[in-house]
Design a protein around this motif. Structure first.
Motif, PDB file in Angstrom:
ATOM      1  N   PHE A   1      26.242 -51.540  13.319  1.00 50.00           N
ATOM      2  CA  PHE A   1      25.260 -51.639  12.235  1.00 50.00           C
ATOM      3  C   PHE A   1      25.038 -50.268  11.592  1.00 50.00           C
ATOM      4  O   PHE A   1      25.030 -50.135  10.360  1.00 50.00           O
ATOM      5  N   THR A   2      24.873 -49.239  12.420  1.00 47.91           N
ATOM      6  CA  THR A   2      24.599 -47.892  11.904  1.00 47.91           C
ATOM      7  C   THR A   2      25.769 -47.354  11.091  1.00 47.91           C
ATOM      8  O   THR A   2      25.581 -46.791  10.004  1.00 47.91           O
TER       9      THR A   2
ATOM     10  N   CYS B   1      24.453 -54.977   5.925  1.00 45.30           N
ATOM     11  CA  CYS B   1      24.894 -54.550   7.257  1.00 45.30           C
ATOM     12  C   CYS B   1      24.776 -55.700   8.256  1.00 45.30           C
ATOM     13  O   CYS B   1      25.636 -55.875   9.134  1.00 45.30           O
TER      14      CYS B   1
ATOM     15  N   ARG C   1      28.318 -48.085   3.625  1.00 43.08           N
ATOM     16  CA  ARG C   1      27.936 -48.849   2.439  1.00 43.08           C
ATOM     17  C   ARG C   1      26.803 -48.223   1.635  1.00 43.08           C
ATOM     18  O   ARG C   1      26.351 -48.823   0.661  1.00 43.08           O
TER      19      ARG C   1
ATOM     20  N   THR D   1      28.055 -49.039   9.568  1.00 47.31           N
ATOM     21  CA  THR D   1      28.155 -49.819   8.337  1.00 47.31           C
ATOM     22  C   THR D   1      27.115 -49.350   7.320  1.00 47.31           C
ATOM     23  O   THR D   1      27.412 -49.274   6.109  1.00 47.31           O
ATOM     24  N   TYR D   2      25.932 -49.012   7.778  1.00 46.95           N
ATOM     25  CA  TYR D   2      24.868 -48.510   6.899  1.00 46.95           C
ATOM     26  C   TYR D   2      25.335 -47.248   6.166  1.00 46.95           C
ATOM     27  O   TYR D   2      25.135 -47.104   4.957  1.00 46.95           O
TER      28      TYR D   2
END
Length: 370
Positions: free
Chosen positions: A256-257, A209, A263, A259-260
């Motif tokens: 970021f969140t 991330c 993925r 993407t977490y």
């Protein structure tokens, strides 16, 4: 000349009656499985339990935030953590969801079956105008929360409304560090059964991330991460979002969140994401490179201290000790003593553990000619 992003693993008087009531009540609600009966008195100086004055440690539990099946386990864990007393709020909005309609904590029908409690429910309403009295008259429940219009608004002055907005701009020509942290990640890691003290796949997901963040935001020149946190360094000359703190932080945290979540399956293909994680963030300005490097060094030292302690703690727990016993065992120990503990009792050479566990991870760009 091109770029690639590189990842590197590196007043007693008031409280006494309440506390006494709780102490007398707790053995009942947990069926005596965690507490033994004892005599409790109060001499206007201190609580006296079983003939001895006691200083009690209190733990807070918000009962509506957990199912009733979880309460006993929460109380047990609080006891293991050294708590003597459970404190809680009365969440009155749950007992009186509508003014004048007070509900009991538990309801049953004539057959003893639980009855569903009345709850508020969110609703979506499409309206032609929320600036008119008709909308607020139709939804009177909103009056208490937001107020209502005495008359219809014919014209709105946008500049007047915008005058209440405050733009918190970061100091120019300073290094900006946006540090994000996982919210309630202890619970998140337990629910998703992360390996203790370090889950390598979870760390790889965090690092992935972070790489995505650098790919998305070119003004970020360096990132350092450990456990459930990451620090992103923006260049001194960055004018990202005109250096508006709220926009910079919200953009990086949300990216970021998301993407977490996207993925998750790449790193946990056989483990369901039971609920989405959340991260908070803040932006801090550092005027010089020296102070910036001091910050990064501090985060890495903190990584080492926490990881060494957690490694010892979880090895002791896995060997049969309770969490309280493990905490007591490690209290006051220094680095050398912790290394000896790991080596002599568990055959682990701490300095041989993966760097990503001991020193954290760094992400930055490498420039090269093509």
């Amino acid at each position: 000349m091109g770029e690639s992003i590189r990842f590197v693993s590196v007043q007693w008087r008031i409280l006494a009656p309440i506390i006494i009531a709780l102490l007398l009540y707790i053995p009942i609600i947990v069926s005596g499985s965690f507490f033994k009966p004892f005599n409790v008195s109060y001499d206007h100086r201190a609580l006296i339990i079983a003939g001895k004055r006691r200083m009690l440690v209190s733990a807070g539990i918000h009962y509506p935030r957990a199912t009733h099946q979880m309460w006993s386990d929460l109380i047990e864990k609080s006891k293991e953590g050294g708590a003597d007393v459970i404190q809680t709020y009365v969440f009155w909005n749950g007992h009186e969801p509508v003014k004048g309609q007070v509900e009991e904590a538990v309801k049953h029908d004539e057959n003893g079956n639980p009855v569903k409690r009345f709850r508020r429910r969110e609703t979506l309403v499409h309206s032609e105008s929320i600036a008119g009295r008709s909308f607020w008259n139709e939804h009177s429940s909103l009056h208490k929360d937001l107020g209502h219009f005495a008359q219809d608004i014919g014209k709105i002055d946008p500049d007047y409304v915008k005058s209440f907005q405050f733009e918190n701009r970061l100091v120019p020509l300073t290094w900006v560090v946006v540090r994000i942290d996982g919210c309630h990640f202890h619970r998140f890691s337990e629910v998703h059964e992360f390996e203790k003290p370090n889950d390598e796949q979870a760390l790889k997901l965090m690092n992935s991330c972070a790489v995505a963040v650098l790919e998305e935001f070119q003004d970020i020149v360096f990132a350092y991460g450990v456990s459930d946190e990451y620090s992103f360094v923006l260049s001194k000359e960055s004018e990202l979002y005109k250096r508006q703190s709220s926009k910079i932080v919200s953009a990086i945290v949300s990216f970021f969140t998301s993407t977490y979540v996207i993925r998750w399956e790449d790193f946990f293909p056989h483990k369901e994401l039971k609920y989405p994680p959340s991260f908070d963030g803040r932006a801090v300005c550092y005027p010089t490179s020296e102070i910036l490097l001091d910050y990064l060094a501090w985060r890495q030292v903190d990584c080492h201290i926490n990881n060494q302690y957690n490694t010892c703690f979880w090895m002791l727990v896995k060997s049969g000790k309770s969490k309280t016993q493990a905490q007591d065992y490690l209290k006051g120990t220094q680095t050398r003593e912790k290394n000896e503990l790991l080596s002599q009792q568990f055959g682990i050479e701490y300095n041989s553990l993966p760097l990503v566990f001991r020193m954290g991870s760094s992400v930055f760009r490498l420039k090269f000619y093509i």
